[in-house]
Structures are given as structure tokens and as C-alpha cells.
Write a protein that holds these residues in place. Structure first.
Motif, PDB file in Angstrom:
ATOM      1  N   ARG A 238      26.597 -39.150  15.672  1.00  9.28           N
ATOM      2  CA  ARG A 238      27.228 -39.546  14.415  1.00  9.28           C
ATOM      3  C   ARG A 238      28.649 -38.997  14.264  1.00  9.28           C
ATOM      4  NH1 ARG A 238      24.531 -41.755  10.185  1.00  9.28           N
ATOM      5  NH2 ARG A 238      22.298 -42.097  10.437  1.00  9.28           N
ATOM      6  N   ASP A 239      28.904 -37.849  14.865  1.00 11.28           N
ATOM      7  CA  ASP A 239      30.204 -37.214  14.641  1.00 11.28           C
ATOM      8  C   ASP A 239      31.263 -37.641  15.646  1.00 11.28           C
ATOM      9  OD1 ASP A 239      29.582 -35.864  16.974  1.00 11.28           O
ATOM     10  OD2 ASP A 239      29.617 -33.856  16.100  1.00 11.28           O
ATOM     11  N   GLY A 240      30.926 -38.635  16.500  1.00 12.06           N
ATOM     12  CA  GLY A 240      31.887 -39.148  17.456  1.00 12.06           C
ATOM     13  C   GLY A 240      31.748 -38.587  18.848  1.00 12.06           C
ATOM     14  N   HIS A 241      30.925 -37.539  19.017  1.00 11.81           N
ATOM     15  CA  HIS A 241      30.742 -36.972  20.357  1.00 11.81           C
ATOM     16  C   HIS A 241      30.067 -37.979  21.285  1.00 11.81           C
ATOM     17  CE1 HIS A 241      30.341 -33.787  23.323  1.00 11.81           C
ATOM     18  NE2 HIS A 241      29.083 -34.154  23.501  1.00 11.81           N
ATOM     19  N   LEU A 242      29.014 -38.628  20.778  1.00  7.63           N
ATOM     20  CA  LEU A 242      28.345 -39.711  21.502  1.00  7.63           C
ATOM     21  C   LEU A 242      28.552 -41.055  20.826  1.00  7.63           C
ATOM     22  CD1 LEU A 242      24.883 -38.118  22.399  1.00  7.63           C
ATOM     23  CD2 LEU A 242      26.760 -38.590  23.972  1.00  7.63           C
ATOM     24  N   GLY A 243      28.589 -41.043  19.528  1.00  3.83           N
ATOM     25  CA  GLY A 243      28.721 -42.272  18.747  1.00  3.83           C
ATOM     26  C   GLY A 243      28.959 -41.927  17.299  1.00  3.83           C
ATOM     27  N   THR A 244      29.013 -42.956  16.454  1.00  4.32           N
ATOM     28  CA  THR A 244      29.263 -42.736  15.031  1.00  4.32           C
ATOM     29  C   THR A 244      28.191 -43.347  14.135  1.00  4.32           C
ATOM     30  OG1 THR A 244      30.663 -44.710  14.975  1.00  4.32           O
ATOM     31  CG2 THR A 244      31.764 -42.580  15.323  1.00  4.32           C
TER      32      THR A 244
END
Length: 304
Positions: A34-40
Motif C-alpha cells: 500500500r505504501d508504494g514499496h510493492l504497490g499502492t
């Protein structure tokens, strides 16, 4: 036996010797999906509450959340003990100093005998594993891993964000440290067949896990799954199909594995389907009636 499977109440009474209640907490964490590390967007089924829609508010401190949770159960049972359940989002996804502070705050509360920590298998770096091992040596600890399915194709479709080898490594690292592992499986994922679901059970039977949570897939508003459902791309399970799948999973599951959940709760303000799941008591009663019928047909003596 009381039930034809190793149920959570029996397990807790073996461990603690008395009624045990779980208090769901929101530690204020987020998720790499969710935080952009893998996705949002998170997994396609995950609500804005990060699977912690029934947890206490993150605006409260951990001690305040536990006090509130105790108050809600005070009239139900006499002299219970408690497991503090870090439920919302990914509860090992923070610096170790922050994790330690929140875990120890929970354990310091009267009658809190242990922790259950829900997380992702790709969020267990060495320093976090060392902290978990330290806690497990002085208290009761369970780590809950959201596998959802062992089918790699489905896992990619639902945007799980890791492969099975990552899950297997996490299981081995936790097992090496003698930390009990509870695994979440979701029944009714898009494109999954009965064979896929039972294959996931077989997969878990081969691993050193201690518990399983079976979860009905809920279609919740404001999720990618909701869009798929509303566009006719997904049909939620019927109650009859779900009950049949649960019974088959139970009959297949290794008998030493504790069943922590047979279904789950969908927030009625968010739930689009299946609406029959809102009557959880009816679902559980139907599962147990069907289990009893199947045992009678097999010649077993089991009474509810």
C-alpha cells in the motif's frame, strides 16, 4: 470429542486453563503493498482498514485499545485471559524499536497472556525475527501469515505480492525459533477451483505450521474486487458451496493443526457480497450440522 477438528477454544484451554478472548488491535502500521514499496492498492480484496475493520481505533494507544476491548467482553465471561491481536495491516512492518514498544505495551496489561501478530512473510527481516524470538521466550506468541492460496497464478491475480518460496522461508525461520505459525486461507478467490483450495490445504499439511484460519472471501466496497464483482467478473460463493468447501478442508487438514476460524466477518457497512455471511451464527451452525451429518454417514460417533 466436542468437535471433529482441533478447535481454538479447546487449544486455548489447554494452553491457559481458562476462557481466552482475543482483542483486535490497530497498531497504526501500513503495508508494503500500500505504501508504494510493492504497490499502492493492496490485495484486490483488502479494505481500507487493512483487514482490521473490527480492530480498535489506531487513534487510541495500545493500552487504551486493550482497556476498551476488555470492557466489551467483561459481561460475557468470568475471569477470562486475553490475547492481544495485532490485526490491521502488516504488524511487523516498522522499525524494531516501534514494534518492541507496542508489543511490550500490550503484554504489560493485566491478564494479557500473549500476542498474536498478523503479518506478511516478506516482512520478517532478521532483526524482527530476533525480536519475535525474544518475545516467544517470555510469553505466548503466534505469528499469523496471510498466504490466502498456494496457487501461484491466483496469488499473482489477487496482487498478493510475493511467491510461495518467500512464504516457505518465513515458515522455516519462525519454526526454527519455535514460534507457532497460523496461516490464513481464503475460500472463493477469483478463478480458484475446489481442487485449488484443497491443494492449498495439502500444501500446508507438509509445512511445520500450528494453526489455520479459513476465511470466506468478502466483496467489500472500495476495493478492486468490488469493481470486478459489479462488472460481472466475479460471483461470490453461495452458502451451500462454502459450507461444503469448509467441511472438505477440515477432513483434509492434518489433525494436529488448530482451526482458529471457520469463516469471518464482513463489515456490514462495506459488504457487497455474499450477504448471507452477515448471519455468522447461522453459517457456523450450518457448518457444524453438515460436519455432524457427514460423520454419522461415515459411522463416527460425534455429537454437537
Amino acid at each position: 470429542m466436542e468437535k471433529p477438528y482441533y478447535d481454538l477454544n479447546t487449544y486455548y484451554r489447554t494452553v491457559f486453563g481458562r476462557k481466552t478472548a482475543k482483542i483486535s488491535l490497530d497498531g497504526g502500521f501500513t503495508c508494503p503493498n500500500r505504501d508504494g514499496h510493492l504497490g499502492t492498492g493492496g490485495c484486490i480484496f483488502c479494505s481500507t482498514g487493512g483487514s482490521g475493520d473490527f480492530a480498535e481505533s489506531a487513534a487510541l494507544s495500545i493500552t487504551q485499545q486493550i482497556a476498551k476491548g476488555k470492557g466489551q467482553t467483561a459481561a460475557k465471561w468470568e475471569n477470562p485471559c486475553y490475547v492481544a491481536y495485532f490485526q490491521a495491516f502488516t504488524n511487523t512492518y516498522a522499525p524494531v524499536t516501534e514494534l518492541r514498544e507496542k508489543y511490550e505495551a500490550a503484554l504489560s496489561q493485566p491478564d494479557v497472556e500473549g500476542l498474536s501478530i498478523a503479518t506478511r512473510p516478506d516482512c520478517l527481516p532478521e532483526d524482527v525475527l530476533e525480536l519475535l524470538e525474544e518475545i516467544a521466550e517470555k510469553s505466548h506468541l503466534w505469528v499469523e501469515l496471510g498466504l490466502q492460496t498456494a496457487n501461484e497464478h491466483t496469488a499473482k491475480y489477487i496482487a498478493r505480492g510475493y511467491t510461495n518460496d518467500v512464504f516457505e522461508k518465513a515458515v522455516q525461520e519462525l519454526h526454527k525459533r519455535q514460534i507457532p505459525i497460523v496461516v490464513h486461507l481464503i475460500l472463493g478467490l477469483p478463478q480458484e477451483t475446489e481442487a485449488d483450495i484443497l491443494s492449498s490445504v495439502d500444501y500446508l499439511n507438509r509445512l511445520p505450521i500450528h494453526g489455520v484460519k479459513l476465511q470466506l472471501l468478502h466483496v467489500l466496497r472500495h476495493t478492486p474486487l468490488a469493481k470486478l464483482y459489479e462488472n460481472g467478473g466475479y460471483d461470490a460463493l453461495t452458502k451451500e458451496t462454502y459450507v461444503d468447501l469448509v467441511c472438505k478442508c477440515i477432513s483434509r487438514l492434518r489433525p494436529d493443526i488448530v482451526l482458529h476460524r471457520l469463516t469471518g466477518d464482513g463489515d456490514k457497512k462495506l459488504l457487497l457480497a455474499p450477504l448471507w455471511s452477515l448471519n455468522k451464527r447461522d453459517v457456523l451452525n450450518t457448518i457444524h450440522k453438515e460436519l455432524r451429518l457427514r460423520h454419522i454417514q461415515q459411522g463416527d460417533d460425534w455429537q454437537m
